[in-house]
Write an enzyme that holds these catalytic residues in place. Structure first.
Site, short mmCIF file in Angstrom:
data_model
loop_
_atom_site.label_atom_id
_atom_site.label_comp_id
_atom_site.label_asym_id
_atom_site.label_seq_id
_atom_site.Cartn_x
_atom_site.Cartn_y
_atom_site.Cartn_z
N SER A 199 44.50 63.99 62.47
CA SER A 199 44.33 62.56 62.24
C SER A 199 44.91 62.04 60.93
CB SER A 199 42.85 62.17 62.32
OG SER A 199 42.40 62.28 63.65
N SER A 234 43.60 59.55 64.11
CA SER A 234 42.73 58.39 64.09
C SER A 234 42.82 57.57 62.81
CB SER A 234 41.28 58.86 64.28
OG SER A 234 40.87 59.70 63.20
N LYS A 242 39.76 55.07 54.50
CA LYS A 242 39.43 55.02 55.92
C LYS A 242 37.96 54.64 56.07
CE LYS A 242 39.75 57.96 60.08
NZ LYS A 242 40.15 59.29 60.59
#
Length: 483
Positions: A174, A150, A75
């Protein structure tokens, strides 16, 4: 090779059935041919292939580790010296960190190959991955739907078979929510188990890094590499790390499963409720004891979480001022204008909304009424969950109240987006480990099952998830075949 488990990939690489270069090139080809998913912000092809060549030499010598030669994705909020760390924001679009995050160093030491960095909601603020400066991520099961947020890019990359595994962060769900939307497995570890050093902060008391993979067995293999004390992180816990891969194979006997009635409310889609009840029946048939539990404070989870998370975000993001690093406005003639314009231009709408909310609840007139009160409620929520987990091994329920919704469907309604985290935020507030695993489909869209357990009980949690996956095939479903 894209349908191999991590253990199978590792064995095949060590047995020289195919090379790390071949596997890495395969992943690069998959990423290039699935650009419409928009799962990646940056790709490091040349370096990945160089590292794959080096990994092949190590494997040939017989000194490879379990993850040696296996490509992975990060990420884009974990600092890396080679690639920009953008946090999917205009504010950091060109930021290159001077150091690697601790988990990046750990993966490199274990021979994994970082192939690129994945898309996300800006500064990890969102539940749909529609808040990225680099555009929305599409769901591999239906490209007209969200991947979740997210960490949507990491989830889509694994679900779409672009990489064998990926790393995300979880502040209020997330990792688990995108895992549920994309039909894969994902775990939020206990707060303090995995180092946060080099992970750009959203809400420091809630953030935790964790892996995405196809199965609980794969998660165990990755988590063993990630976990451990780090002197550079003051919240890191110094304790012995179990061999998760070995322990998930231990017999799972006399499981006590807590089933909260509040998880089966009218706003939870009927197909999801049915899938969860089917999972409960399977556990019961396998010998588990199902215990009805009452979580009286559940209605306070989301409001408590958003007060605290926004307050911490307001503080953490105050460092982006256009002076030291990040976006600098060109339309400013005074220092105040420079700071104001840089922040106005650099941050997206959702980030601004949360900064404003956080600044409001921290202001002198509202600090006691909102922030201090939320911290007291957080303690009560934590105590209730810990007390409950003294009588059950895990708390079971749906990961999300809905399946993946359509792109743009909730973008103008932040409250509906926030409510996507209704079942996940409690684990962050209490610092507990929680895993999401696939448990069926509704209208051809994946459904996630969440299991939450005591602090530092990842070995037991993953063993129970693995036990379930040994008796189901939901984690083996492939969106490419579905389409």
């Amino acid at each position: 090779m894209e349908h191999y488990s991590l253990a199978q990939l590792s064995k095949a690489l060590h047995n020289r059935e195919f090379s790390s270069v071949e596997l890495t090139q395969h992943c690069i080809n998959k990423i290039q041919s699935n650009k419409d998913l928009n799962a990646f912000i940056s790709l490091d092809e040349d370096q990945a292939l160089k590292e794959a060549q080096s990994a092949d030499l190590v494997l040939k010598s017989g000194e490879g580790k379990p993850l040696t030669g296996i490509p992975m994705a990060l990420k884009d909020l974990f600092c890396t010296k080679r690639l920009n760390t953008t946090c999917a924001s205009k504010m950091l679009a060109n930021f290159q960190a001077p150091y690697d995050a601790t988990i990046v160093t750990k993966f490199k030491q274990n021979g994994a190959i970082i192939i690129g960095k994945t898309n996300m909601d800006e500064f990890a603020m969102g539940s749909s991955n529609e808040n990225s400066y680099f555009g929305s991520v599409k769901n591999p099961w239906d490209r007209e739907r969200v991947s979740g947020g997210s960490s949507g890019g990491s989830a889509a990359a694994v679900a779409g078979n672009l990489v064998p595994f990926a790393i995300g962060s979880d502040t209020g769900g997330s990792i688990r929510q995108p895992a549920a939307f994309c039909g894969i497995s994902g775990i939020k570890p206990t707060y303090g188990l995995v180092s946060r050093y080099g992970m750009v902060a959203f809400a420091s008391s809630l953030d935790q890094a964790g892996p995405f993979a196809k199965s609980a067995e794969d998660l165990a293999m990755i988590l063993h590499c990630m976990a451990g004390f780090d002197s550079k992180d003051s919240t890191s816990v110094d304790r012995v790390i179990p061999d998760y891969s070995a322990e998930i194979k231990n017999p799972v006997d006399k499981i006590r499963i807590g089933l909260p009635s509040c998880f089966f409310q009218p706003q939870v889609e009927k197909g999801i409720q049915d899938a969860i009840h089917d999972a409960v029946k399977l556990f019961e048939n396998l010998g588990a004891e199902i215990i009805e539990i009452d979580l009286k404070l559940q209605p306070l989870w989301v409001p408590c979480y958003y007060v605290i998370a926004c307050a911490e975000a307001s503080s953490n993001l105050s460092r982006y001022d256009g002076i030291r690093f990040g976006h600098r406005s060109k339309s400013a003639s005074t220092l105040i204008e420079l700071i104001t314009n840089s922040r106005s231009e650099g941050f997206g709408n959702e980030v601004k909304r949360r900064i404003l909310t956080g600044t409001h609840v921290l202001s002198s007139g509202f600090f006691d009424a909102y922030y201090l009160h939320a911290q007291k409620v957080r303690r009560l929520i934590r105590d209730e969950l810990i007390t409950t987990l003294n009588s059950v091994d895990v708390i079971l329920g749906p990961t999300t109240p809905t399946t993946a919704f359509k792109l743009g469907e909730k973008i103008d309604d932040p409250i509906q987006n926030y409510l996507a985290d209704v079942f996940t935020v409690a684990a962050n507030l209490a610092g507990l480990p929680a895993v999401s695993i696939p448990t069926g489909f509704e209208n051809k869209l994946p459904i996630g099952l969440q299991l939450m357990s005591k602090h530092f009980s990842e070995n037991r949690l993953l063993a129970i998830a693995h036990h379930y996956q040994q008796h189901t095939n939901w984690h083996l479903a492939n969106p490419n075949k579905q389409r």
